[in-house]
Design an enzyme around this catalytic site. Structure first.
Site, PDB file in Angstrom:
ATOM      1  N   ASN A  94      -1.527   5.294   1.701  1.00 57.99           N
ATOM      2  CA  ASN A  94      -1.858   4.676   0.286  1.00 57.99           C
ATOM      3  C   ASN A  94      -2.069   5.598  -0.854  1.00 57.99           C
ATOM      4  OD1 ASN A  94      -2.662   3.181  -2.093  1.00 57.99           O
ATOM      5  ND2 ASN A  94      -4.699   2.740  -1.051  1.00 57.99           N
ATOM      6  N   TRP A  95      -0.695   5.719  -1.325  1.00 62.48           N
ATOM      7  CA  TRP A  95      -0.433   6.697  -2.487  1.00 62.48           C
ATOM      8  C   TRP A  95      -1.224   6.545  -3.653  1.00 62.48           C
ATOM      9  CZ3 TRP A  95       5.352   8.616  -2.080  1.00 62.48           C
ATOM     10  CH2 TRP A  95       5.512   9.343  -0.697  1.00 62.48           C
ATOM     11  N   LYS A  96      -1.594   5.279  -3.973  1.00 59.84           N
ATOM     12  CA  LYS A  96      -2.320   4.849  -4.980  1.00 59.84           C
ATOM     13  C   LYS A  96      -1.415   5.335  -6.420  1.00 59.84           C
ATOM     14  CE  LYS A  96      -6.606   5.400  -2.855  1.00 59.84           C
ATOM     15  NZ  LYS A  96      -8.237   5.407  -2.627  1.00 59.84           N
ATOM     16  N   GLY A 153     -12.396   8.273  -0.999  1.00 56.17           N
ATOM     17  CA  GLY A 153     -12.200   9.404  -1.995  1.00 56.17           C
ATOM     18  C   GLY A 153     -13.565  10.278  -2.183  1.00 56.17           C
ATOM     19  N   HIS A 171      -7.820  -4.242  -1.925  1.00 54.31           N
ATOM     20  CA  HIS A 171      -8.577  -2.874  -2.010  1.00 54.31           C
ATOM     21  C   HIS A 171      -9.680  -2.824  -2.918  1.00 54.31           C
ATOM     22  CE1 HIS A 171      -9.068   1.443  -2.539  1.00 54.31           C
ATOM     23  NE2 HIS A 171      -8.332   1.642  -1.396  1.00 54.31           N
ATOM     24  N   SER A 188     -11.701   8.666   3.596  1.00 52.34           N
ATOM     25  CA  SER A 188     -11.730  10.186   3.854  1.00 52.34           C
ATOM     26  C   SER A 188     -11.305  10.192   5.261  1.00 52.34           C
ATOM     27  CB  SER A 188     -13.039  10.559   3.400  1.00 52.34           C
ATOM     28  OG  SER A 188     -13.481  10.421   2.059  1.00 52.34           O
ATOM     29  N   GLY A 244      -5.749   7.670   1.978  1.00 49.13           N
ATOM     30  CA  GLY A 244      -5.503   7.848   0.705  1.00 49.13           C
ATOM     31  C   GLY A 244      -5.204   9.475   0.403  1.00 49.13           C
ATOM     32  N   GLY A 245      -6.281  10.053   0.093  1.00 47.03           N
ATOM     33  CA  GLY A 245      -5.878  11.566  -0.233  1.00 47.03           C
ATOM     34  C   GLY A 245      -5.056  12.362   0.609  1.00 47.03           C
ATOM     35  N   GLU A 284     -12.893  -0.504   5.040  1.00 49.03           N
ATOM     36  CA  GLU A 284     -13.047   0.627   4.144  1.00 49.03           C
ATOM     37  C   GLU A 284     -14.400   0.509   3.483  1.00 49.03           C
ATOM     38  OE1 GLU A 284      -8.760   2.307   2.971  1.00 49.03           O
ATOM     39  OE2 GLU A 284      -9.310   0.657   1.700  1.00 49.03           O
ATOM     40  N   GLU A 330     -10.694  -0.766  -5.002  1.00 49.67           N
ATOM     41  CA  GLU A 330     -10.245  -0.162  -6.421  1.00 49.67           C
ATOM     42  C   GLU A 330      -9.868  -1.460  -7.218  1.00 49.67           C
ATOM     43  OE1 GLU A 330      -8.079   3.130  -5.425  1.00 49.67           O
ATOM     44  OE2 GLU A 330      -9.544   3.936  -4.673  1.00 49.67           O
TER      45      GLU A 330
HETATM   46  P1  PGA Z   1      -9.375   7.928   0.894  1.00 50.52           P
HETATM   47  O1  PGA Z   1      -8.683   6.689   0.227  1.00 50.52           O
HETATM   48  O2  PGA Z   1      -8.744   8.523   1.985  1.00 50.52           O
HETATM   49  O3  PGA Z   1      -8.787   9.046  -0.230  1.00 50.52           O
HETATM   50  O4  PGA Z   1     -10.644   8.176   1.038  1.00 50.52           O
HETATM   51  C1  PGA Z   1      -8.683   5.446   1.254  1.00 50.52           C
HETATM   52  C2  PGA Z   1      -8.198   4.435   0.774  1.00 50.52           C
HETATM   53  O5  PGA Z   1      -8.526   4.161  -0.299  1.00 50.52           O
HETATM   54  O6  PGA Z   1      -7.210   3.412   1.061  1.00 50.52           O
END
Ligand code: PGA
Length: 256
Positions: A9-11, A176, A98, A216, A237-238, A170, A100
């Site tokens: 997930n590149w956001k 994050g 998600h 994470s 994500g990251g 999640e 966010e």
């Molecule tokens: P993260 O993000 O790996 O940076 O914690 C995961 C996500 O939001 O899908």
């Protein structure tokens, strides 16, 4: 047996050149290694068509997905992207709910249910995200919260519809933050979710449903998380923004 799915997930990260470079590198990695997982990348939607064409061109099996879609079918909704449009540019998956989106866009169970319906109508696989906040975890309410997030949304689907869903667990406190759920904590929650699917849809659906872990996930913890019996992949994500980290996570998936 469930094949693992590793999803990046590149956001809202990477400009065009950076994104194209990274995607081309991932294709290169996938083509030259014996991978044991399905791989999907969720870039900003602006890039989807190009990524899809590049993957097709290079005969790569990496799929692409969108990070969100509209709850509406089409029409006067400035700035929105319809599920059917996302499908028409080659996306196979779309994230829904998600944390966010839930937090910054106040997406309710009702909106999320609409989005899931639109995606299924458009023949896109929804990757439905759920997860508890730190306050929920500290007050030991995590199972109650997850139950509620699933009950008011994907558990309303028919069996035929539900079979197309991927779930991503999640925990919000792990996204994050660098704090990952302990493998046993992740396994407990995944087993709990699979148990809910079992009571709602029965054994066969429960044993076929993919439940990804997100929060994470990094090369150093991926192997342990991914070897839990109910963890069927990762939503990353990251670490998906770095070729070496993402490929190390793909590599951590052993043959199933
Ligand atoms: P993260 O993000 O790996 O940076 O914690 C995961 C996500 O939001 O899908």
């Amino acid at each position: 047996m469930r094949k693992k799915l590793i999803a990046g997930n590149w956001k809202m990260n990477l400009d065009w050149n950076e994104a194209m470079t990274l995607f081309a590198e991932l294709i290169q990695y996938e083509k030259s290694n014996d991978t044991h997982a399905d791989i999907a990348v969720f870039p900003p939607s602006l890039y989807l068509r190009h990524f899809y064409e590049l993957a097709q061109d290079r005969k790569s099996s990496i799929s692409v997905g969108a990070q969100d879609c509209s709850a509406q079918v089409k029409g006067a909704y400035t700035g929105e992207l319809a599920a059917s449009m996302i499908h028409s540019v080659g996306a196979k998956y779309c994230l829904v709910g998600h944390s966010e989106r839930r937090e910054y866009h106040r997406e309710s169970n009702d909106i999320l249910s609409e989005k899931v319906e639109r995606l299924l109508e458009a023949d896109i696989i929804p990757v439905f995200c759920c997860g508890e906040s730190l306050a929920d975890r500290d007050s030991d309410n995590q199972t109650f919260v997850i139950d509620n997030q699933l009950d008011g949304t994907i558990f309303e689907l028919s069996t035929e519809q539900f079979e197309k869903i991927v779930i991503a667990y999640e925990p919000v406190w792990a996204i994050g933050t660098g704090k990952t759920a302990h493998p046993e904590q992740a396994q407990d929650m995944h087993a709990f979710i699979r148990g809910l699917v079992h009571s709602k849809y029965g054994e066969s659906v429960a044993s076929n449903t993919r439940i990804l872990y997100g929060g994470s996930m990094k090369p150093k913890n991926a192997k342990e998380l991914l070897s839990q019996p109910d963890v069927d992949g990762g939503l990353i994500g990251g670490a998906s923004l770095k070729r070496d980290d993402f490929s190390a996570i793909i590599k951590a998936c052993s043959r199933s």
